[in-house]
Design a protein around this motif. Structure first.
Motif, mmCIF file in Angstrom:
data_model
loop_
_atom_site.group_PDB
_atom_site.id
_atom_site.type_symbol
_atom_site.label_atom_id
_atom_site.label_comp_id
_atom_site.label_asym_id
_atom_site.label_seq_id
_atom_site.Cartn_x
_atom_site.Cartn_y
_atom_site.Cartn_z
ATOM 1 N N ALA A 87 0.831 -1.207 0.000
ATOM 2 C CA ALA A 87 0.000 0.000 0.000
ATOM 3 C C ALA A 87 0.866 1.258 0.000
ATOM 4 N N ARG A 88 2.004 1.203 0.687
ATOM 5 C CA ARG A 88 2.892 2.371 0.753
ATOM 6 C C ARG A 88 3.692 2.559 -0.526
ATOM 7 N N TYR A 89 3.975 1.469 -1.240
ATOM 8 C CA TYR A 89 4.786 1.512 -2.460
ATOM 9 C C TYR A 89 4.061 0.746 -3.569
ATOM 10 N N PRO A 90 2.917 1.245 -3.997
ATOM 11 C CA PRO A 90 2.085 0.492 -4.946
ATOM 12 C C PRO A 90 2.725 0.302 -6.321
ATOM 13 N N ALA A 91 3.424 1.284 -6.826
ATOM 14 C CA ALA A 91 4.020 1.152 -8.171
ATOM 15 C C ALA A 91 5.121 0.096 -8.162
ATOM 16 N N THR A 92 5.911 0.086 -7.125
ATOM 17 C CA THR A 92 6.992 -0.906 -7.017
ATOM 18 C C THR A 92 6.394 -2.309 -6.999
ATOM 19 N N HIS A 93 5.356 -2.492 -6.224
ATOM 20 C CA HIS A 93 4.719 -3.807 -6.151
ATOM 21 C C HIS A 93 3.955 -4.145 -7.436
ATOM 22 N N GLU A 94 3.404 -3.138 -8.078
ATOM 23 C CA GLU A 94 2.690 -3.377 -9.330
ATOM 24 C C GLU A 94 3.662 -3.851 -10.415
ATOM 25 N N LEU A 95 4.810 -3.194 -10.531
ATOM 26 C CA LEU A 95 5.797 -3.642 -11.520
ATOM 27 C C LEU A 95 6.260 -5.060 -11.202
ATOM 28 N N TYR A 96 6.515 -5.313 -9.947
ATOM 29 C CA TYR A 96 6.931 -6.670 -9.523
ATOM 30 C C TYR A 96 5.858 -7.688 -9.917
ATOM 31 N N ARG A 97 4.598 -7.354 -9.659
ATOM 32 C CA ARG A 97 3.501 -8.259 -9.999
ATOM 33 C C ARG A 97 3.463 -8.540 -11.506
ATOM 34 N N ARG A 98 3.731 -7.507 -12.308
ATOM 35 C CA ARG A 98 3.657 -7.651 -13.765
ATOM 36 C C ARG A 98 4.823 -8.441 -14.351
ATOM 37 N N ILE A 99 5.973 -8.417 -13.713
ATOM 38 C CA ILE A 99 7.158 -9.037 -14.340
ATOM 39 C C ILE A 99 7.673 -10.277 -13.612
ATOM 40 N N ARG A 100 7.112 -10.619 -12.488
ATOM 41 C CA ARG A 100 7.673 -11.729 -11.702
ATOM 42 C C ARG A 100 7.572 -13.071 -12.422
ATOM 43 N N HIS A 101 6.706 -13.176 -13.402
ATOM 44 C CA HIS A 101 6.577 -14.417 -14.167
ATOM 45 C C HIS A 101 7.706 -14.582 -15.194
ATOM 46 N N MET A 102 8.416 -13.517 -15.470
ATOM 47 C CA MET A 102 9.441 -13.560 -16.514
ATOM 48 C C MET A 102 10.660 -14.339 -16.031
ATOM 49 N N PRO A 103 11.179 -15.207 -16.882
ATOM 50 C CA PRO A 103 12.340 -16.011 -16.484
ATOM 51 C C PRO A 103 13.596 -15.154 -16.293
ATOM 52 N N THR A 104 14.453 -15.596 -15.404
ATOM 53 C CA THR A 104 15.715 -14.903 -15.132
ATOM 54 C C THR A 104 16.862 -15.902 -15.183
ATOM 55 N N HIS A 105 18.052 -15.389 -15.164
ATOM 56 C CA HIS A 105 19.290 -16.172 -15.104
ATOM 57 C C HIS A 105 19.340 -17.233 -16.206
ATOM 58 N N GLU A 106 19.534 -18.478 -15.841
ATOM 59 C CA GLU A 106 19.695 -19.548 -16.829
ATOM 60 C C GLU A 106 18.429 -19.762 -17.651
ATOM 61 N N ALA A 107 17.277 -19.630 -17.011
ATOM 62 C CA ALA A 107 16.014 -19.809 -17.743
ATOM 63 C C ALA A 107 15.872 -18.751 -18.832
ATOM 64 N N ARG A 108 16.334 -17.545 -18.566
ATOM 65 C CA ARG A 108 16.282 -16.475 -19.568
ATOM 66 C C ARG A 108 17.253 -16.782 -20.709
ATOM 67 N N LYS A 109 18.438 -17.241 -20.339
ATOM 68 C CA LYS A 109 19.431 -17.575 -21.364
ATOM 69 C C LYS A 109 18.962 -18.696 -22.279
ATOM 70 N N ALA A 110 18.111 -19.562 -21.746
ATOM 71 C CA ALA A 110 17.617 -20.696 -22.530
ATOM 72 C C ALA A 110 16.580 -20.276 -23.571
ATOM 73 N N LEU A 111 16.009 -19.096 -23.409
ATOM 74 C CA LEU A 111 15.015 -18.607 -24.374
ATOM 75 C C LEU A 111 15.691 -18.236 -25.688
ATOM 76 N N ASP A 112 14.927 -18.347 -26.782
ATOM 77 C CA ASP A 112 15.504 -17.866 -28.035
ATOM 78 C C ASP A 112 15.429 -16.337 -28.056
ATOM 79 N N LYS A 113 16.188 -15.741 -28.968
ATOM 80 C CA LYS A 113 16.310 -14.282 -29.000
ATOM 81 C C LYS A 113 14.967 -13.583 -29.191
ATOM 82 N N LYS A 114 14.108 -14.166 -29.993
ATOM 83 C CA LYS A 114 12.814 -13.551 -30.256
ATOM 84 C C LYS A 114 11.981 -13.483 -28.972
ATOM 85 N N GLU A 115 11.974 -14.567 -28.213
ATOM 86 C CA GLU A 115 11.224 -14.579 -26.944
ATOM 87 C C GLU A 115 11.806 -13.571 -25.954
ATOM 88 N N ARG A 116 13.123 -13.524 -25.897
ATOM 89 C CA ARG A 116 13.782 -12.568 -24.999
ATOM 90 C C ARG A 116 13.430 -11.129 -25.366
#
Length: 146
Positions: A87-116
């Motif tokens: 509630a105090r930092y709604p934009a920070t939490h909203e961005l986190y909510r929107r992007i937390r599903h996105m793969p990171t680290h090795e999972a991101r590297k495993a994606l093809d360039k188009k998906e990335r």
């Protein structure tokens, strides 16, 4: 009184004294352990607060991407069990909510360039939409305290 009764009374008294000494030592150890836990908990909280302030400063100075800052800040705020953080930092939490599903680290590297590129485009759109609010919240978080 018989000598047997006196002997039993002395033995009983010694047992009570010994149990009292043992109980006293255990209570002292418990107090020390409790103080140590409180100090460790406070050190943990202080370290987490320092990290929040440092990441917020990096976001404000443009040294940390808004997405990365949002993820890190939300995780740290959760560590403090701050129930009103979203509630105090709604934009920070909203961005986190929107992007937390996105793969990171090795999972991101495993994606093809188009998906990335598609995920990067989506992430950057979210950042752009929330940028002003995110920077304002990061300004506030530079002086965060519990």
């Amino acid at each position: 009184m018989s000598t047997t009764a006196i002997t039993l009374a002395i033995i009983g008294g010694l047992i009570i004294v010994i149990l009292g000494v043992v109980a006293g030592r255990l209570l002292a150890q418990l107090r020390q352990q409790t103080l140590k836990q409180q100090k460790n908990r406070q050190a943990y909280i202080d370290n987490t607060i320092d990290s929040i302030q440092l990441i917020a400063k990096a976001v404000v100075q443009g040294q940390c991407e808004l997405s990365e800052g949002s993820i890190r800040l939300c995780v740290l705020l959760e560590r403090l069990e701050s129930s009103d953080a979203s509630a105090r930092y709604p934009a920070t939490h909203e961005l986190y909510r929107r992007i937390r599903h996105m793969p990171t680290h090795e999972a991101r590297k495993a994606l093809d360039k188009k998906e990335r590129r598609m995920l990067d485009k989506e992430r950057l759109e979210h950042e752009k939409e929330l940028e002003d609010a995110l920077l304002k919240e990061a300004e506030l978080l530079q002086t965060f305290s519990v």
